[in-house]
Enzyme design. Sequence first.
Site, PDB file in Angstrom:
ATOM      1  CB  THR A  11      -3.836  -2.674 -11.623  1.00  0.00           C
ATOM      2  OG1 THR A  11      -2.766  -3.604 -11.781  1.00  0.00           O
ATOM      3  CG2 THR A  11      -5.017  -3.370 -10.986  1.00  0.00           C
ATOM      4  CB  ILE A  12      -5.551   2.045 -10.945  1.00  0.00           C
ATOM      5  CG1 ILE A  12      -5.375   1.231  -9.649  1.00  0.00           C
ATOM      6  CG2 ILE A  12      -6.572   3.172 -10.750  1.00  0.00           C
ATOM      7  CD1 ILE A  12      -6.616   0.551  -9.108  1.00  0.00           C
ATOM      8  N   GLY A 110      -1.953   5.399  -3.282  1.00  0.00           N
ATOM      9  CA  GLY A 110      -0.572   5.047  -2.954  1.00  0.00           C
ATOM     10  C   GLY A 110       0.279   6.266  -2.651  1.00  0.00           C
ATOM     11  CB  CYS A 140      -8.710  -0.497  -2.696  1.00  0.00           C
ATOM     12  SG  CYS A 140      -7.140  -1.116  -2.030  1.00  0.00           S
ATOM     13  CG  ASN A 141      -7.840  -1.780   2.329  1.00  0.00           C
ATOM     14  OD1 ASN A 141      -8.700  -2.661   2.257  1.00  0.00           O
ATOM     15  ND2 ASN A 141      -6.554  -2.043   2.167  1.00  0.00           N
ATOM     16  CG  HIS A 194      -5.118   0.540   6.449  1.00  0.00           C
ATOM     17  ND1 HIS A 194      -4.283  -0.328   7.117  1.00  0.00           N
ATOM     18  CD2 HIS A 194      -4.906   0.354   5.139  1.00  0.00           C
ATOM     19  CE1 HIS A 194      -3.587  -1.032   6.227  1.00  0.00           C
ATOM     20  NE2 HIS A 194      -3.949  -0.643   5.026  1.00  0.00           N
ATOM     21  N   GLY A 195      -6.323   3.754   9.441  1.00  0.00           N
ATOM     22  CA  GLY A 195      -7.214   4.635  10.209  1.00  0.00           C
ATOM     23  C   GLY A 195      -6.941   6.113   9.913  1.00  0.00           C
ATOM     24  CG  HIS A 220      -8.015  -5.602   0.353  1.00  0.00           C
ATOM     25  ND1 HIS A 220      -6.716  -6.013   0.460  1.00  0.00           N
ATOM     26  CD2 HIS A 220      -7.979  -4.474  -0.418  1.00  0.00           C
ATOM     27  CE1 HIS A 220      -5.921  -5.189  -0.214  1.00  0.00           C
ATOM     28  NE2 HIS A 220      -6.671  -4.250  -0.757  1.00  0.00           N
TER      29      HIS A 220
HETATM   30  P1  NAD Z   1       0.461  -0.803 -11.671  1.00  0.00           P
HETATM   31  O1  NAD Z   1       1.888  -1.114 -11.418  1.00  0.00           O
HETATM   32  O2  NAD Z   1      -0.471  -1.923 -12.016  1.00  0.00           O
HETATM   33  O3  NAD Z   1       0.342   0.283 -12.829  1.00  0.00           O
HETATM   34  C1  NAD Z   1       1.128   1.414 -12.880  1.00  0.00           C
HETATM   35  C2  NAD Z   1       1.525   1.683 -14.315  1.00  0.00           C
HETATM   36  O4  NAD Z   1       2.271   2.887 -14.391  1.00  0.00           O
HETATM   37  C3  NAD Z   1       2.392   0.577 -14.907  1.00  0.00           C
HETATM   38  O5  NAD Z   1       1.909   0.288 -16.221  1.00  0.00           O
HETATM   39  C4  NAD Z   1       3.775   1.210 -14.955  1.00  0.00           C
HETATM   40  O6  NAD Z   1       4.565   0.689 -16.021  1.00  0.00           O
HETATM   41  C5  NAD Z   1       3.429   2.661 -15.203  1.00  0.00           C
HETATM   42  N1  NAD Z   1       4.471   3.616 -14.849  1.00  0.00           N
HETATM   43  C6  NAD Z   1       5.544   3.473 -14.050  1.00  0.00           C
HETATM   44  N2  NAD Z   1       6.250   4.621 -13.991  1.00  0.00           N
HETATM   45  C7  NAD Z   1       5.614   5.512 -14.771  1.00  0.00           C
HETATM   46  C8  NAD Z   1       5.866   6.863 -15.136  1.00  0.00           C
HETATM   47  N3  NAD Z   1       6.918   7.534 -14.655  1.00  0.00           N
HETATM   48  N4  NAD Z   1       4.989   7.474 -15.986  1.00  0.00           N
HETATM   49  C9  NAD Z   1       3.920   6.811 -16.477  1.00  0.00           C
HETATM   50  N5  NAD Z   1       3.658   5.534 -16.171  1.00  0.00           N
HETATM   51  C10 NAD Z   1       4.485   4.883 -15.324  1.00  0.00           C
HETATM   52  O7  NAD Z   1      -0.044  -0.015 -10.387  1.00  0.00           O
HETATM   53  P2  NAD Z   1      -1.543   0.129  -9.895  1.00  0.00           P
HETATM   54  O8  NAD Z   1      -1.881  -1.068  -9.082  1.00  0.00           O
HETATM   55  O9  NAD Z   1      -2.427   0.494 -11.029  1.00  0.00           O
HETATM   56  O10 NAD Z   1      -1.391   1.325  -8.870  1.00  0.00           O
HETATM   57  C11 NAD Z   1      -1.409   2.675  -9.287  1.00  0.00           C
HETATM   58  C12 NAD Z   1      -1.791   3.549  -8.119  1.00  0.00           C
HETATM   59  O11 NAD Z   1      -3.086   3.177  -7.686  1.00  0.00           O
HETATM   60  C13 NAD Z   1      -0.885   3.429  -6.875  1.00  0.00           C
HETATM   61  O12 NAD Z   1      -0.859   4.663  -6.208  1.00  0.00           O
HETATM   62  C14 NAD Z   1      -1.623   2.415  -6.030  1.00  0.00           C
HETATM   63  O13 NAD Z   1      -1.313   2.508  -4.665  1.00  0.00           O
HETATM   64  C15 NAD Z   1      -3.056   2.830  -6.302  1.00  0.00           C
HETATM   65  N6  NAD Z   1      -4.046   1.776  -6.056  1.00  0.00           N
HETATM   66  C16 NAD Z   1      -3.801   0.498  -6.433  1.00  0.00           C
HETATM   67  C17 NAD Z   1      -4.734  -0.476  -6.148  1.00  0.00           C
HETATM   68  C18 NAD Z   1      -4.499  -1.904  -6.494  1.00  0.00           C
HETATM   69  O14 NAD Z   1      -4.949  -2.785  -5.794  1.00  0.00           O
HETATM   70  N7  NAD Z   1      -3.817  -2.246  -7.557  1.00  0.00           N
HETATM   71  C19 NAD Z   1      -5.932  -0.134  -5.514  1.00  0.00           C
HETATM   72  C20 NAD Z   1      -6.195   1.206  -5.203  1.00  0.00           C
HETATM   73  C21 NAD Z   1      -5.219   2.165  -5.466  1.00  0.00           C
END
Ligand code: NAD
Length: 337
Positions: A11-12, A110, A140-141, A194-195, A220
């Site tokens: 996603t990110i 995360g 994000c928050n 979160h705080g 959110h």
């Molecule tokens: P996600 O699960 O969508 O993507 C993570 C990717 O990393 C997946 O493609 C997964 O297969 C891959 N992966 C797993 N293990 C791995 C490894 N050892 N080496 C390389 N790739 C690996 O997760 P996301 O939502 O993109 O979240 C990623 C980070 O961003 C987390 O710390 C999350 O908390 C943070 N985040 C997420 C959001 C959200 O809403 N999705 C918002 C802000 C921050």
Amino acid sequence: MLQVAINGYGTIGKRVADAVGKQPDMDVAGVAKTRPNFEAETAVEKGFPLYAAIEDRADTFEEAGLEIAGLVEELVDDADVVVDTTPSGIGAKNKELYEEYDTPALYQGGEDADVADVSFNARSNFADAANADHVRVVSCNTTGLSRVIAPLREAYGVEKVRATLVRRGGDPGQTSRGPINDILPNPVTIPSHHGPDVETIFPDLDIDTLGMKVPATLMHMHSLNVTLEEAVDAEDVRELFAGESRLLLIPERMAIDGSGKLKEYALDSGRPRGDLWENCIWEESISTVGTDLYLFQGIHQESDVIPENVDAIRAITGTADAEGSMETTDETMGVGL
Ligand code: NAD
């Protein structure tokens, strides 16, 4: 040109890759993935060199007909900076790899704050990342809260922040989180975590947060009460926010009554993936009672941290100051509808 590696293409990660690809001073050196799914195929179609994140699984890419450029170690070695966008907790495990190749690294919200030297929000503390090797772009928050708090602190001073975060149950593609139909106090203990996370950006801030989770996927929603150090007219706050490129004020005339219409608006505006990189603040919700300010803001969890990651790349490599970086990022991505 800064060579940027992206480790974790979900996603990110995929959004960071697209944003980096738009920058005049950065190239996507490659993206690392654990398995050959649809996102791996799209990465190849977009021309991003694809690297295997796990050596034992490298063959599965070839078997799926996807050519790989090598292993993640080679990518990290060649890059000027790596953006770790792996799931929560994996980034901390990857830290050793980045240290081994002496490549500065960004982590995501995360991860625990102690994974990095600095927790980062471009508007609030860009310069703190200047000499760091490891920087965490806050969640994000926390990003959404920091962007509002920074200008309020500068303009009026902030005595206390109270925020209730109504959080989406999972991202649209996160089928593992559902199906659900409930409203959860989450975490049930008060204040929520979160705080303290916002305090990694503003160590002297007085803030209490409450968290909930609801069966929604799009965004959110924050209900915010900020006690300012002086009484202020709501109109002045609207003007202050209008000068912030990453705060989007939704006027009443647009008749956007929630996350659904907001996302529809983003799609109609031609935003990639319907992303909303800005805090979406309902203009008529901005109200003041004496020194108390109230507002509602929508936070698109999948995308508000993307411009922050781009800025963090410049901050950690010392290639721009806050103003210059944010301006370039906003212009190239189209931040500020
Ligand atoms: P996600 O699960 O969508 O993507 C993570 C990717 O990393 C997946 O493609 C997964 O297969 C891959 N992966 C797993 N293990 C791995 C490894 N050892 N080496 C390389 N790739 C690996 O997760 P996301 O939502 O993109 O979240 C990623 C980070 O961003 C987390 O710390 C999350 O908390 C943070 N985040 C997420 C959001 C959200 O809403 N999705 C918002 C802000 C921050």
